[in-house]
Write a protein that holds these residues in place. Structure first.
Motif, mmCIF file in Angstrom:
data_model
loop_
_atom_site.group_PDB
_atom_site.id
_atom_site.type_symbol
_atom_site.label_atom_id
_atom_site.label_comp_id
_atom_site.label_asym_id
_atom_site.label_seq_id
_atom_site.Cartn_x
_atom_site.Cartn_y
_atom_site.Cartn_z
ATOM 1 N N LEU A 131 0.833 -1.203 0.000
ATOM 2 C CA LEU A 131 0.000 0.000 0.000
ATOM 3 C C LEU A 131 0.868 1.254 0.000
ATOM 4 C CD1 LEU A 131 -2.753 1.343 0.140
ATOM 5 C CD2 LEU A 131 -2.703 1.076 2.631
ATOM 6 N N ASP A 132 1.964 1.229 0.756
ATOM 7 C CA ASP A 132 2.898 2.355 0.738
ATOM 8 C C ASP A 132 3.406 2.618 -0.675
ATOM 9 O OD1 ASP A 132 2.739 2.788 3.485
ATOM 10 O OD2 ASP A 132 4.424 1.465 3.929
ATOM 11 N N VAL A 133 3.788 1.541 -1.371
ATOM 12 C CA VAL A 133 4.321 1.670 -2.727
ATOM 13 C C VAL A 133 3.255 2.219 -3.674
ATOM 14 C CG1 VAL A 133 5.278 0.429 -4.699
ATOM 15 C CG2 VAL A 133 6.026 -0.152 -2.383
ATOM 16 N N VAL A 134 2.048 1.660 -3.600
ATOM 17 C CA VAL A 134 0.957 2.107 -4.480
ATOM 18 C C VAL A 134 0.624 3.574 -4.220
ATOM 19 C CG1 VAL A 134 -1.492 1.811 -5.008
ATOM 20 C CG2 VAL A 134 -0.023 -0.194 -4.775
ATOM 21 N N LEU A 135 0.556 3.946 -2.958
ATOM 22 C CA LEU A 135 0.273 5.346 -2.621
ATOM 23 C C LEU A 135 1.376 6.271 -3.131
ATOM 24 C CD1 LEU A 135 -1.074 4.984 1.046
ATOM 25 C CD2 LEU A 135 -2.381 5.669 -0.976
ATOM 26 N N ALA A 136 2.637 5.832 -2.997
ATOM 27 C CA ALA A 136 3.753 6.650 -3.475
ATOM 28 C C ALA A 136 3.667 6.855 -4.982
ATOM 29 C CB ALA A 136 5.072 5.989 -3.096
ATOM 30 N N ILE A 137 3.403 5.780 -5.718
ATOM 31 C CA ILE A 137 3.301 5.885 -7.174
ATOM 32 C C ILE A 137 2.125 6.770 -7.568
ATOM 33 C CG2 ILE A 137 2.841 4.584 -9.291
ATOM 34 C CD1 ILE A 137 4.314 2.220 -7.994
ATOM 35 N N THR A 138 0.983 6.557 -6.939
ATOM 36 C CA THR A 138 -0.224 7.302 -7.292
ATOM 37 C C THR A 138 -0.067 8.793 -7.011
ATOM 38 O OG1 THR A 138 -1.589 5.359 -6.800
ATOM 39 C CG2 THR A 138 -2.699 7.486 -6.891
ATOM 40 N N LEU A 139 0.409 9.122 -5.824
ATOM 41 C CA LEU A 139 0.559 10.523 -5.461
ATOM 42 C C LEU A 139 1.600 11.223 -6.325
ATOM 43 C CD1 LEU A 139 0.449 10.258 -1.559
ATOM 44 C CD2 LEU A 139 -1.289 11.274 -3.033
ATOM 45 N N SER A 140 2.738 10.560 -6.518
ATOM 46 C CA SER A 140 3.809 11.174 -7.297
ATOM 47 C C SER A 140 3.397 11.356 -8.752
ATOM 48 C CB SER A 140 5.072 10.312 -7.204
ATOM 49 O OG SER A 140 6.126 10.892 -7.940
ATOM 50 N N PHE A 141 2.812 10.309 -9.348
ATOM 51 C CA PHE A 141 2.422 10.381 -10.760
ATOM 52 C C PHE A 141 1.308 11.400 -10.962
ATOM 53 C CE2 PHE A 141 -0.058 8.896 -14.432
ATOM 54 C CZ PHE A 141 0.926 8.872 -15.400
ATOM 55 N N SER A 142 0.337 11.415 -10.057
ATOM 56 C CA SER A 142 -0.775 12.354 -10.189
ATOM 57 C C SER A 142 -0.297 13.795 -10.115
ATOM 58 C CB SER A 142 -1.814 12.088 -9.096
ATOM 59 O OG SER A 142 -2.348 10.786 -9.198
ATOM 60 N N THR A 143 0.600 14.069 -9.172
ATOM 61 C CA THR A 143 1.128 15.423 -9.031
ATOM 62 C C THR A 143 1.934 15.826 -10.258
ATOM 63 O OG1 THR A 143 1.266 15.088 -6.641
ATOM 64 C CG2 THR A 143 2.458 16.964 -7.552
ATOM 65 N N LEU A 144 2.748 14.885 -10.754
ATOM 66 C CA LEU A 144 3.550 15.156 -11.946
ATOM 67 C C LEU A 144 2.661 15.446 -13.147
ATOM 68 C CD1 LEU A 144 6.343 15.242 -13.304
ATOM 69 C CD2 LEU A 144 6.141 12.777 -13.683
ATOM 70 N N MET A 145 1.629 14.605 -13.350
ATOM 71 C CA MET A 145 0.720 14.803 -14.480
ATOM 72 C C MET A 145 -0.057 16.113 -14.344
ATOM 73 S SD MET A 145 1.074 12.465 -16.756
ATOM 74 C CE MET A 145 2.823 12.673 -16.404
ATOM 75 N N LEU A 146 -0.457 16.439 -13.119
ATOM 76 C CA LEU A 146 -1.173 17.692 -12.903
ATOM 77 C C LEU A 146 -0.302 18.877 -13.285
ATOM 78 C CD1 LEU A 146 -3.742 19.029 -11.803
ATOM 79 C CD2 LEU A 146 -2.681 19.033 -9.543
ATOM 80 N N GLY A 147 0.966 18.801 -12.927
ATOM 81 C CA GLY A 147 1.877 19.873 -13.299
ATOM 82 C C GLY A 147 2.064 19.993 -14.796
ATOM 83 N N LEU A 148 2.235 18.857 -15.467
ATOM 84 C CA LEU A 148 2.427 18.872 -16.922
ATOM 85 C C LEU A 148 1.178 19.359 -17.656
ATOM 86 C CD1 LEU A 148 4.405 15.529 -17.404
ATOM 87 C CD2 LEU A 148 5.299 17.863 -17.485
ATOM 88 N N VAL A 149 0.013 18.911 -17.199
ATOM 89 C CA VAL A 149 -1.236 19.358 -17.824
ATOM 90 C C VAL A 149 -1.429 20.854 -17.605
ATOM 91 C CG1 VAL A 149 -3.753 19.189 -17.704
ATOM 92 C CG2 VAL A 149 -2.365 17.112 -17.727
ATOM 93 N N GLY A 150 -1.103 21.313 -16.402
ATOM 94 C CA GLY A 150 -1.214 22.744 -16.129
ATOM 95 C C GLY A 150 -0.290 23.561 -17.005
ATOM 96 N N TRP A 151 0.943 23.073 -17.192
ATOM 97 C CA TRP A 151 1.886 23.779 -18.061
ATOM 98 C C TRP A 151 1.373 23.810 -19.503
ATOM 99 C CZ3 TRP A 151 4.552 21.868 -22.320
ATOM 100 C CH2 TRP A 151 5.508 22.741 -22.873
ATOM 101 N N ALA A 152 0.864 22.654 -19.990
ATOM 102 C CA ALA A 152 0.360 22.580 -21.366
ATOM 103 C C ALA A 152 -0.835 23.512 -21.555
ATOM 104 C CB ALA A 152 -0.021 21.141 -21.702
#
Length: 277
Positions: free
Chosen positions: A29-50
């Motif tokens: 669960l720690d691993v899944v949460l880390a991947i989900t939170l990190s990827f979501s934040t990264l994608m949110l940043g990229l979408v916002g920039w685009a």
């Protein structure tokens, strides 16, 4: 060198390890949460920039361009944006998981502070940092002798970032990245299995996750052999950091070792134009 005890006598004195059926789901669960939170934040940043770039381009052209033309004009995000986004996504994830899932108790914080006063703690940290650099250098030289492509996937970003923003890139690579990586991979992931009585398994699994975050097969653009070799190198580095954490009983020891390794690697990159992993 002074005697350094494990992290917590209370933890080490447990009569038996917790059953894996209760420990591994929490680790997963720690691993899944880390991947989900990190990827979501990264994608949110990229979408916002685009989106921001799309609005800016539309304003300059006096109307909304078609999708293909817009995609061609967007290009790639600037290097500083990518570095800051990485810092926010991964560093923020490490902080959230630490506070939410593996926050240090007052006893642990007091013990960690006590270990910082021991000369042996800093001796082990120094030795681990040098050992990590030597290990990665020898492994990299061996892999290149076999004809493998062992340039880290983030090396171009580091070079570009240092050329444009040397002070910020040095701060990011040498200080900030070791801080949040040790908090996530050693405190949260390795620490969970260590505290449950499975330190060797924790060392292996947390080091493997650490390696896969740096070089994920299929996404790094490298042949399978090179990718597997890079994963072994990163996993070995993670294992050294986990070992020194358990040996000294304070997270500041692997943080210091990680900082030293990255500082040497960055210095080598600037002097010779290439760097070990």
């Amino acid at each position: 060198m002074s005697e350094v005890r494990p992290l917590s006598d209370a933890v080490e004195a447990k009569p038996a390890a917790l059953p894996l059926r209760s420990v591994l789901p929490a680790f997963a669960l720690d691993v899944v949460l880390a991947i989900t939170l990190s990827f979501s934040t990264l994608m949110l940043g990229l979408v916002g920039w685009a989106a921001w770039q799309g609005i800016r381009i539309a304003q300059q052209q006096g109307g909304a361009p078609d999708a293909q033309a817009l995609q061609a004009q967007l290009g790639t995000p600037p290097v500083l944006f990518l570095i800051v986004t990485t810092l926010v996504s991964t560093g923020g994830t490490a902080l959230v998981l630490y506070v939410w899932r593996r926050r240090a108790t007052p006893v642990e914080r007091r013990e960690s502070h006590d270990r910082l006063r021991l000369p042996g703690t800093w001796g082990w940290a120094l030795g681990a940092g040098l050992a990590t650099f030597v290990f990665s250098t020898v492994m990299s030289a061996s892999g290149r002798a076999l004809g493998l492509d062992l340039e880290p996937s983030n090396l171009d970003l580091i070079r570009d970032g240092f050329a444009r923003f040397p002070v910020f890139l040095a701060l990011f690579a040498v200080v900030l990245a070791p801080l949040y990586e040790e908090l996530l991979f050693r405190r949260v992931l390795f620490g969970r299995l260590w505290q449950a009585g499975w330190p060797v398994l924790g060392l292996v699994l947390s080091s493997l996750v650490f390696a896969l975050v740096h070089e994920l097969p299929g996404l790094n653009g490298k042949p399978l052999g090179s990718t597997v070799f890079l994963i072994l190198v990163y996993a070995g580095m993670g294992a050294i950091f986990a070992w020194v954490y358990r040996r000294t009983g304070t997270l500041w020891a692997p943080i210091a070792a990680h900082i030293l390794n990255n500082a040497i690697a960055l210095a080598v990159l600037q002097v010779y134009g290439g760097a070990p992993v």
